[in-house]
Design a protein around this motif. Sequence first.
Motif, PDB file in Angstrom:
ATOM      1  N   ARG A 175     -21.555  35.099 -10.474  1.00 46.86           N
ATOM      2  CA  ARG A 175     -21.433  36.236  -9.562  1.00 46.86           C
ATOM      3  C   ARG A 175     -22.487  36.130  -8.463  1.00 46.86           C
ATOM      4  O   ARG A 175     -23.527  35.497  -8.640  1.00 46.86           O
ATOM      5  CB  ARG A 175     -21.565  37.561 -10.319  1.00 46.86           C
ATOM      6  CG  ARG A 175     -20.366  37.807 -11.246  1.00 46.86           C
ATOM      7  CD  ARG A 175     -20.367  39.191 -11.859  1.00 46.86           C
ATOM      8  NE  ARG A 175     -19.091  39.443 -12.518  1.00 46.86           N
ATOM      9  CZ  ARG A 175     -18.027  39.949 -11.929  1.00 46.86           C
ATOM     10  NH1 ARG A 175     -18.085  40.300 -10.647  1.00 46.86           N
ATOM     11  NH2 ARG A 175     -16.894  40.134 -12.591  1.00 46.86           N
ATOM     12  N   LYS A 250     -16.726  48.311   0.208  1.00 49.80           N
ATOM     13  CA  LYS A 250     -17.466  47.749  -0.924  1.00 49.80           C
ATOM     14  C   LYS A 250     -16.693  47.845  -2.246  1.00 49.80           C
ATOM     15  O   LYS A 250     -16.626  46.851  -2.998  1.00 49.80           O
ATOM     16  CB  LYS A 250     -18.841  48.397  -1.064  1.00 49.80           C
ATOM     17  CG  LYS A 250     -19.695  47.764  -2.175  1.00 49.80           C
ATOM     18  CD  LYS A 250     -21.064  48.405  -2.267  1.00 49.80           C
ATOM     19  CE  LYS A 250     -21.950  47.670  -3.268  1.00 49.80           C
ATOM     20  NZ  LYS A 250     -21.393  47.637  -4.628  1.00 49.80           N
ATOM     21  N   ASP A 254     -15.810  44.487  -4.357  1.00 50.64           N
ATOM     22  CA  ASP A 254     -16.294  44.323  -5.731  1.00 50.64           C
ATOM     23  C   ASP A 254     -15.147  44.110  -6.708  1.00 50.64           C
ATOM     24  O   ASP A 254     -15.307  43.430  -7.730  1.00 50.64           O
ATOM     25  CB  ASP A 254     -17.113  45.546  -6.148  1.00 50.64           C
ATOM     26  CG  ASP A 254     -18.465  45.620  -5.444  1.00 50.64           C
ATOM     27  OD1 ASP A 254     -18.914  44.576  -4.927  1.00 50.64           O
ATOM     28  OD2 ASP A 254     -19.052  46.712  -5.392  1.00 50.64           O
ATOM     29  N   GLN A 255     -13.992  44.674  -6.404  1.00 49.46           N
ATOM     30  CA  GLN A 255     -12.837  44.508  -7.279  1.00 49.46           C
ATOM     31  C   GLN A 255     -12.166  43.149  -7.079  1.00 49.46           C
ATOM     32  O   GLN A 255     -11.593  42.579  -8.023  1.00 49.46           O
ATOM     33  CB  GLN A 255     -11.823  45.628  -7.020  1.00 49.46           C
ATOM     34  CG  GLN A 255     -10.627  45.622  -7.957  1.00 49.46           C
ATOM     35  CD  GLN A 255      -9.708  46.802  -7.715  1.00 49.46           C
ATOM     36  OE1 GLN A 255      -9.720  47.427  -6.664  1.00 49.46           O
ATOM     37  NE2 GLN A 255      -8.902  47.132  -8.712  1.00 49.46           N
ATOM     38  N   THR A 259     -18.724  39.654  -7.417  1.00 48.30           N
ATOM     39  CA  THR A 259     -19.946  40.136  -6.797  1.00 48.30           C
ATOM     40  C   THR A 259     -20.908  40.708  -7.832  1.00 48.30           C
ATOM     41  O   THR A 259     -20.506  41.143  -8.909  1.00 48.30           O
ATOM     42  CB  THR A 259     -19.634  41.232  -5.772  1.00 48.30           C
ATOM     43  OG1 THR A 259     -19.080  42.363  -6.464  1.00 48.30           O
ATOM     44  CG2 THR A 259     -18.631  40.752  -4.739  1.00 48.30           C
ATOM     45  N   THR A 261     -22.733  43.876  -8.188  1.00 45.87           N
ATOM     46  CA  THR A 261     -22.398  45.147  -7.544  1.00 45.87           C
ATOM     47  C   THR A 261     -23.578  46.089  -7.362  1.00 45.87           C
ATOM     48  O   THR A 261     -23.469  47.069  -6.628  1.00 45.87           O
ATOM     49  CB  THR A 261     -21.320  45.877  -8.370  1.00 45.87           C
ATOM     50  OG1 THR A 261     -21.841  46.165  -9.672  1.00 45.87           O
ATOM     51  CG2 THR A 261     -20.073  45.011  -8.517  1.00 45.87           C
ATOM     52  N   THR A 266     -27.236  44.006  -2.913  1.00 44.64           N
ATOM     53  CA  THR A 266     -26.360  44.404  -1.819  1.00 44.64           C
ATOM     54  C   THR A 266     -27.217  44.695  -0.585  1.00 44.64           C
ATOM     55  O   THR A 266     -28.180  45.458  -0.661  1.00 44.64           O
ATOM     56  CB  THR A 266     -25.545  45.655  -2.188  1.00 44.64           C
ATOM     57  OG1 THR A 266     -24.848  45.413  -3.418  1.00 44.64           O
ATOM     58  CG2 THR A 266     -24.531  45.975  -1.104  1.00 44.64           C
ATOM     59  N   THR A 288     -26.918  52.311  -2.379  1.00 41.81           N
ATOM     60  CA  THR A 288     -25.986  51.193  -2.258  1.00 41.81           C
ATOM     61  C   THR A 288     -26.678  49.914  -1.807  1.00 41.81           C
ATOM     62  O   THR A 288     -26.356  48.824  -2.302  1.00 41.81           O
ATOM     63  CB  THR A 288     -24.865  51.530  -1.260  1.00 41.81           C
ATOM     64  OG1 THR A 288     -24.145  52.679  -1.733  1.00 41.81           O
ATOM     65  CG2 THR A 288     -23.896  50.368  -1.088  1.00 41.81           C
TER      66      THR A 288
END
Length: 410
Positions: A175, A250, A254-255, A259, A261, A266, A288
């Motif tokens: 990731r 985002k 991420d889905q 990544t 997350t 980030t 975030t």
Amino acid sequence: MLRALLIPGFLFILTACGKTEADVSIAQVTINAIVPANTGTVYVTGDNEQFGPWNADGLAMTGAGSERSAQITLQPTEELLYKFTLGEWSREAVDENLFPYQNFALVAEDGMSVTHDIAGFKPPREALLDDWKGSGVLGTLVHETDVPSEFLELDRNMTIWLPPGYEDPQHADKRYPVIYMTDGENLFDPRMANTGVDWGVDEAMMAGVQAGAFEPAIIVSTWSTAQRFEDYSPWHNGMNYARFVTEELKPRIDQTYRTLTDRENTYAMGSSMGGLLAMYMVTQHADTFSACGCVSTHVPLSDQMIAMFTGGDASAADPTPYITKDINEGRFVPAPDVRYFFDYGTEGLDAMYGPVHAELQAHFTALNRQDGEDFLIRLYPGADHNETSWRARVGDQLLWLLAGQAPDED
């Protein structure tokens, strides 16, 4: 935006006009272009007010077939920088390798006629998107077009950069951190970049990886639109742009991609107005983002500056930078667990950035933020406000974001 000087295929043809130097108060100049057959309307644009300045559809050239011409009036000895387009910067003139010509230049004389052989024009961006490998990028580019948002008026294109090895089955569980960047059209593909020079983020990233400075990150970059100013300005539509990134983009990234997350992995990054946006996003959305890279950040932005660029009454507008007001009125309080990197040069627009960056330095210090750890403000002597300069130092920003290290000073 268009700064460098180059005079490829430049032919001077001086015409005798029977005038003495004393008689000439203006200079009539003819610019000719030899273009490929079946080319549509060709425009000449430049740094003169007759062209906007630098409006992509500044002056339509006359003629048909391969021969086009335009007549302009200048002051004797006036210097002109100019380019040719098909009415949009995405369709500017290019050489045989599809790279945009740098600026043509002339010094006006009455009766002057100059001719340029133009190899062609940028193909429609759709063709370049399909041929992403032709950009020479290291890694993989995934282009998305017309991405909608509940928070933004205009749809926009987006480019996602995946590092080399991302698609290797042997690394299927790996990731990656994510950097959210603006002006994505200028980051990876020189054929698409506004000035013909891309940031080379992929090259800088892999140079850092190969040096063992940091692990690679995924880059998610949104392209600018006709509302670039409004979208990137924290004092205009920046709050909605930030919501687009945090609430819509985002979660989807991420889905879709592998990544990391959490906020510690980030980041936000951008140049000029995009630097202001990156600063705003990490300040207002510290849950975030954990760090930002603010390149040649347009910190002097003010009511007066906007009036100057939009034809308003600058004399009646407040010259105080918005960020200065926010500092003085307690609205800009950097999040204590966010790292900020501001940089700027000494040439072009960047030459006016020193005083407000000094205010930022004093503000961070007054809040007991640690220089080199919580924030960094770096001056690059000789650097201009353009992609060429940003390309030269983007590795410093990546080092700050991904390794938490301040780059060495030269």
